[in-house]
Structure formats: structure tokens, C-alpha cells
Design an enzyme around this catalytic site. Structure first.
Site, PDB file in Angstrom:
ATOM      1  N   HIS A  53      30.698  43.074  41.415  1.00 51.36           N
ATOM      2  CA  HIS A  53      30.737  41.602  41.365  1.00 51.36           C
ATOM      3  C   HIS A  53      29.587  40.991  42.181  1.00 51.36           C
ATOM      4  CE1 HIS A  53      33.564  37.944  40.723  1.00 51.36           C
ATOM      5  NE2 HIS A  53      32.299  37.557  40.742  1.00 51.36           N
ATOM      6  N   ARG A  98      34.125  37.201  34.188  1.00 53.10           N
ATOM      7  CA  ARG A  98      35.372  37.589  34.845  1.00 53.10           C
ATOM      8  C   ARG A  98      35.957  38.807  34.122  1.00 53.10           C
ATOM      9  NH1 ARG A  98      33.654  35.131  38.475  1.00 53.10           N
ATOM     10  NH2 ARG A  98      34.447  33.246  39.464  1.00 53.10           N
TER      11      ARG A  98
END
Ligand code: NDP
Length: 260
Positions: free
Chosen positions: A223, A175
Site C-alpha cells: 500500500h 482498494r
């Protein structure tokens, strides 16, 4: 956010992602309802490939050769053995363990950090603040596969980076908020870190004006280190729903207190 709190008869929540930090950010999240995260074998395989791809890219100097190609330069860098390269993995959970085993199979030295000590053949396990320091002091390539919780937010900061040997690289696949962005930029610009590979960001999509896009020693991916694979994840979701319907405990329950 707020939607789940409006469902009074909710018996079970199945996340369709492996990380549940976004769900738990919702202050109205019904904490009494069992929450399972998705442990998708397709996603685990994809993450293993992504870790191998980036570690090999760094280890085999392929980034440097791509830079050279732009300048039409022919220069050979020394060849290093995988046994000389130490990969430190933050987080030895489902993803970290799989990546650690695959890196070991290629001959890399592998160390991993977790809350509880993990025993994985050929992998040096560390825990706690002192353990983290020991791992960092010998790490050439740091791979972050931690969940985002209160205790891991901003963990890759100036102090942590300073514990890495000069010339180390950082690969963040978990993250964005694990990294203090300015500290990373300072360490790259000051030469302490040689390269960063970033798949995740504080704000996604990454703003067009963000300095990461154009930094010569940062690789940005959108991502995609591992995305939910409907083919491999659906059976896991169905199994969990069947378990709940027949009164059994669902698999891969999240510990709400720990945040992962
Ligand atoms: P797991 O829950 O299986 O593993 C988490 C690991 O981190 C465990 O080893 C745990 O320790 C360790 N850990 C947690 N908190 C701490 C702490 N404070 N100090 C030290 N170690 C800690 O997670 P997964 O491996 O399944 O996934 C990791 C993360 O990867 C996800 O949370 C998600 O954010 C990210 N992800 C990113 C994707 C992408 O495409 N970029 C795709 C999928 C996931 P212990 O073993 O002791 O519990």
C-alpha cells in the site's frame, strides 16, 4: 470508530487520505458535518509515477526478464510499440485523469471509465455497464483507480475478468475490496490473465500465509502506490481550515451519498 460522533460541536472534517471509505464505514459517522478528502499534489504525482512504472514494466516485459535472469536464460521477447498497447483505467477522477494524460504522453492508447462521461484529449471515455464492457474488450492493461463504494466493491470479479482479452494484466492501486481474490487467482492460474500487480488488499498487512505473496505472476507492494506527503498536503489542509473559518465552502467535499 465512534470518535467523531462524540464531538457535538464539530464543524468540519478533513480526511488526511484521498480515499474516505474507511471513515464512512463508521456507522456513527456524523453525516451532517462537511467532509473533505485530501487532494494532495504530491500524492497525485506519486500515483502517476506508480502507474507509469507498472505499465512500463508490463509493456517492456521486465517481469519476464527478471524471471529469466533467475534461470540464467537469454531469450528476447518481441518488442511492441506503446501505440499497440491499450491501457484501460477504471476511475477517471483526480488520479485516473493524471495517469491517463501521462500514459498518453508516452504514446499508449488510453481509455477510461467513470460515472459521468469525461472528455480528456486523446482518451476514450466510457460510462455505464455497456461502456465498461467495450473498454474491457480492448484493454491489455487494466488499472483500477476507483473509490471503494457499494457499487465498486468486488467489481474486479470473474465476470469482469472474462471480458478482458486473454493475456491481459490487472493493476489494482485503489482498494483491496475492489477485487474478488479467488476469481483473480483462478484467472491467473487458468492463463486468462497474465499478471496482477496489487498494492492494496482486503486485509492489510497481507497475512504471511496469503497465496498472493508467493504467486509467480503476482507482484505485491505494501500500500505504497501514493502516500500522503506532508510537504505538499499541509497547505491544502490549512487552506481548507481557513476557508471553513471564514465561512466559505471547503474544497474537495465528499458526496456522502455517493461515498466518494
Ligand atoms: P476521485 O473521487 O477523484 O475519482 C473517482 C473516479 O471514479 C471518478 O472518475 C468517478 O466518476 C469514478 N467512479 C466512482 N464510482 C464509479 C462507478 N460506480 N462507476 C464508474 N465510475 C465510478 O478519486 P481519486 O482519483 O482521487 O482516488 C481514487 C481512489 O484511489 C481513492 O478513492 C483511493 O481509494 C485510492 N487511492 C489509493 C492510494 C494508494 O496508495 N494505493 C493512494 C491514494 C488514493 P465521476 O468522475 O463520474 O465522479
Amino acid at each position: 470508530s465512534g470518535v467523531l460522533a462524540t464531538l457535538p460541536r464539530l464543524k468540519f472534517i478533513q480526511s488526511l487520505w484521498m480515499g474516505v471509505n474507511d471513515l464512512l464505514l463508521d456507522e456513527t459517522f456524523p453525516r451532517h458535518v462537511p467532509l473533505s478528502r485530501l487532494v494532495d499534489p504530491g500524492m497525485v504525482a506519486a500515483m502517476g509515477e506508480t502507474v507509469l512504472a507498472h505499465v512500463l514494466d508490463l509493456h517492456r516485459d521486465l517481469y519476464r526478464y527478471r524471471d529469466q535472469q533467475i534461470r540464467r536464460e537469454w531469450h528476447k521477447f518481441p518488442q511492441r510499440r506503446a501505440q499497440e498497447c491499450r491501457v484501460g483505467i477504471l476511475g477517471l477522477g483526480v488520479l485516473g485523469t493524471d495517469a491517463a494524460k501521462k500514459l498518453r504522453a508516452l504514446g499508449f492508447q488510453v481509455a477510461g471509465w467513470s460515472r459521468r462521461l469525461k472528455t480528456i484529449e486523446g482518451v476514450d471515455g466510457y460510462t455505464g455497464a455497456e461502456g465498461l464492457k467495450s473498454l474491457l474488450s480492448e484493454t491489455n492493461i487494466l488499472v483500477c483507480l476507483l473509490p471503494l463504494t457499494d457499487s465498486t466493491t468486488g467489481i474486479i470479479n470473474k465476470a469482469l475478468i472474462a471480458e478482458l482479452p486473454r493475456g491481459a494484466s490487472v493493476v489494482n492501486l485503489s482498494r483491496g475490496a475492489h477485487i474478488v481474490e479467488q476469481d483473480l487467482l483462478d484467472a491467473l492460474d487458468g492463463g486468462h490473465l497474465s499478471r496482477a500487480v496489487l498494492d492494496v488488499f482486503n486485509v492489510e498487512p497481507l497475512a504471511p500465509s496469503h497465496p498472493f505473496w508467493v504467486h509467480p505472476r503476482i507482484t505485491v507492494t505494501p500500500h505504497v502506490a501514493a502516500v500522503t506527503d506532508p510537504v505538499t498536503s499541509l497547505p491544502k489542509v490549512v487552506e481548507n481550515i481557513e476557508r471553513v473559518c471564514s465561512g466559505r465552502q471547503p474544497r474537495d467535499l465528499v458526496n456522502i451519498e455517493s461515498g466518494y
